[in-house]
Design a protein around this motif. Structure first.
Motif, mmCIF file in Angstrom:
data_model
loop_
_atom_site.group_PDB
_atom_site.id
_atom_site.type_symbol
_atom_site.label_atom_id
_atom_site.label_comp_id
_atom_site.label_asym_id
_atom_site.label_seq_id
_atom_site.Cartn_x
_atom_site.Cartn_y
_atom_site.Cartn_z
ATOM 1 N N UNK A 55 0.807 -1.209 0.000
ATOM 2 C CA UNK A 55 0.000 0.000 0.000
ATOM 3 C C UNK A 55 0.842 1.261 0.000
ATOM 4 N N UNK A 56 1.949 1.241 0.715
ATOM 5 C CA UNK A 56 2.844 2.399 0.727
ATOM 6 C C UNK A 56 3.451 2.613 -0.652
ATOM 7 N N UNK A 57 3.919 1.546 -1.280
ATOM 8 C CA UNK A 57 4.488 1.664 -2.631
ATOM 9 C C UNK A 57 3.428 2.213 -3.587
ATOM 10 N N UNK A 58 2.216 1.683 -3.502
ATOM 11 C CA UNK A 58 1.125 2.127 -4.374
ATOM 12 C C UNK A 58 0.809 3.608 -4.135
ATOM 13 N N UNK A 59 0.726 4.013 -2.883
ATOM 14 C CA UNK A 59 0.433 5.407 -2.538
ATOM 15 C C UNK A 59 1.521 6.347 -3.054
ATOM 16 N N UNK A 60 2.782 5.985 -2.872
ATOM 17 C CA UNK A 60 3.860 6.862 -3.328
ATOM 18 C C UNK A 60 3.897 6.959 -4.849
ATOM 19 N N UNK A 61 3.601 5.868 -5.544
ATOM 20 C CA UNK A 61 3.531 5.930 -7.013
ATOM 21 C C UNK A 61 2.406 6.869 -7.436
ATOM 22 N N UNK A 62 1.261 6.752 -6.793
ATOM 23 C CA UNK A 62 0.135 7.628 -7.098
ATOM 24 C C UNK A 62 0.505 9.080 -6.806
ATOM 25 N N UNK A 63 1.136 9.312 -5.666
ATOM 26 C CA UNK A 63 1.544 10.664 -5.300
ATOM 27 C C UNK A 63 2.479 11.288 -6.316
ATOM 28 N N UNK A 64 3.453 10.523 -6.765
ATOM 29 C CA UNK A 64 4.374 11.065 -7.774
ATOM 30 C C UNK A 64 3.642 11.375 -9.074
ATOM 31 N N UNK A 65 2.734 10.499 -9.473
ATOM 32 C CA UNK A 65 1.980 10.748 -10.711
ATOM 33 C C UNK A 65 1.158 12.031 -10.613
ATOM 34 N N UNK A 75 -2.653 23.986 -13.754
ATOM 35 C CA UNK A 75 -3.981 24.562 -13.955
ATOM 36 C C UNK A 75 -4.858 24.552 -12.694
ATOM 37 N N UNK A 76 -4.346 24.008 -11.601
ATOM 38 C CA UNK A 76 -5.102 23.963 -10.360
ATOM 39 C C UNK A 76 -6.193 22.908 -10.323
ATOM 40 N N UNK A 77 -6.289 22.109 -11.384
ATOM 41 C CA UNK A 77 -7.303 21.045 -11.436
ATOM 42 C C UNK A 77 -6.849 19.853 -10.595
ATOM 43 N N UNK A 78 -7.809 19.176 -10.021
ATOM 44 C CA UNK A 78 -7.540 17.990 -9.212
ATOM 45 C C UNK A 78 -7.214 16.815 -10.130
ATOM 46 N N UNK A 79 -5.981 16.285 -10.063
ATOM 47 C CA UNK A 79 -5.643 15.146 -10.929
ATOM 48 C C UNK A 79 -6.434 13.900 -10.532
ATOM 49 N N UNK A 80 -6.743 13.096 -11.540
ATOM 50 C CA UNK A 80 -7.455 11.845 -11.304
ATOM 51 C C UNK A 80 -6.670 10.974 -10.328
ATOM 52 N N UNK A 81 -7.358 10.437 -9.344
ATOM 53 C CA UNK A 81 -6.749 9.524 -8.384
ATOM 54 C C UNK A 81 -6.180 10.184 -7.145
ATOM 55 N N UNK A 82 -6.096 11.517 -7.112
ATOM 56 C CA UNK A 82 -5.462 12.173 -5.969
ATOM 57 C C UNK A 82 -6.190 11.882 -4.661
ATOM 58 N N UNK A 83 -7.502 11.792 -4.702
ATOM 59 C CA UNK A 83 -8.283 11.569 -3.481
ATOM 60 C C UNK A 83 -8.782 10.135 -3.346
ATOM 61 N N UNK A 84 -8.318 9.233 -4.204
ATOM 62 C CA UNK A 84 -8.744 7.832 -4.185
ATOM 63 C C UNK A 84 -8.140 7.122 -2.979
ATOM 64 N N UNK A 85 -8.977 6.735 -2.043
ATOM 65 C CA UNK A 85 -8.493 6.069 -0.834
ATOM 66 C C UNK A 85 -7.971 4.660 -1.119
ATOM 67 N N UNK A 86 -8.294 4.100 -2.283
ATOM 68 C CA UNK A 86 -7.777 2.794 -2.662
ATOM 69 C C UNK A 86 -6.283 2.805 -2.935
ATOM 70 N N UNK A 87 -5.697 3.997 -3.053
ATOM 71 C CA UNK A 87 -4.261 4.084 -3.314
ATOM 72 C C UNK A 87 -3.412 3.606 -2.135
ATOM 73 N N UNK A 88 -4.024 3.400 -0.989
ATOM 74 C CA UNK A 88 -3.283 2.996 0.208
ATOM 75 C C UNK A 88 -3.279 1.490 0.452
#
Length: 175
Positions: A55-65, A75-88
């Motif tokens: 989960x940590x590896x997945x979260x950090x990959x998502x964070x970098x993306x 542009x200040x837009x929320x990138x897809x997946x930023x708030x996805x709790x499944x990333x953990x």
């Protein structure tokens, strides 16, 4: 020897190169904590926290993306997946090898994004999130990169504790 789950230290010079090399070092420390694990071990909780090594590896990959998108688009837009709790968490069917490949790809994207920026002083509006202050906040690319380094270091520490609880191994004493 560098494997497909590790990143090469960037060849940039100056401040960008120094920051990206420091970032690469933090990633390498994190990667030590997942050496030799099975998928089941990577998905196993070992503390009262919900965090797992996978989960940590997945979260950090998502964070970098998402942070690379924020730096690049600006542009200040929320990138897809930023708030996805499944990333953990590792989802059914996900493998540690697959997550490590995603992490390596995200690292390369971050490094390419930083290399392509005109300079690290470029500021971008941060996306609105539930924890954002009411006013628009701007961060420089430098601040975003420092945030990612801190986030990786913090989670590498979490990962070290999880791994030590799992089987006694850690970043300084592998079994």
């Amino acid at each position: 020897m560098t494997t497909s789950t590790e990143t090469q230290a960037p060849s940039l010079t100056g401040e960008r190169g120094e920051l990206l090399r420091a970032f690469a070092e933090q990633r390498e420390l994190l990667l030590i904590t997942v050496r030799g694990l099975t998928d089941a071990q990577a998905a196993q909780r070992t503390t009262v926290s919900e965090l797992t090594l996978g989960g940590i590896v997945k979260h950090l990959a998502c964070g970098e993306r998402v942070w690379a998108q924020i730096m690049l688009k600006g542009d200040g837009e929320l990138p897809e997946g930023m708030l996805d709790m499944g990333q953990y968490r590792m989802a059914d069917g996900e493998t540690l090898a697959g997550l490590l490949e995603e992490y390596a790809t995200a690292a390369r994207t971050t490094e390419e994004t930083v290399a392509a920026l005109p300079d690290l002083d470029r500021t971008v509006p941060l996306p609105r999130t539930p924890w954002s202050p009411p006013e628009t906040v701007y961060w420089s690319a430098r601040r975003i990169l420092l945030h990612l380094i801190r986030e990786t270091a913090q989670h590498a520490g979490h990962a070290d504790i999880i791994r030590e609880t799992l089987d006694g191994a850690n970043t300084t004493a592998q079994r």
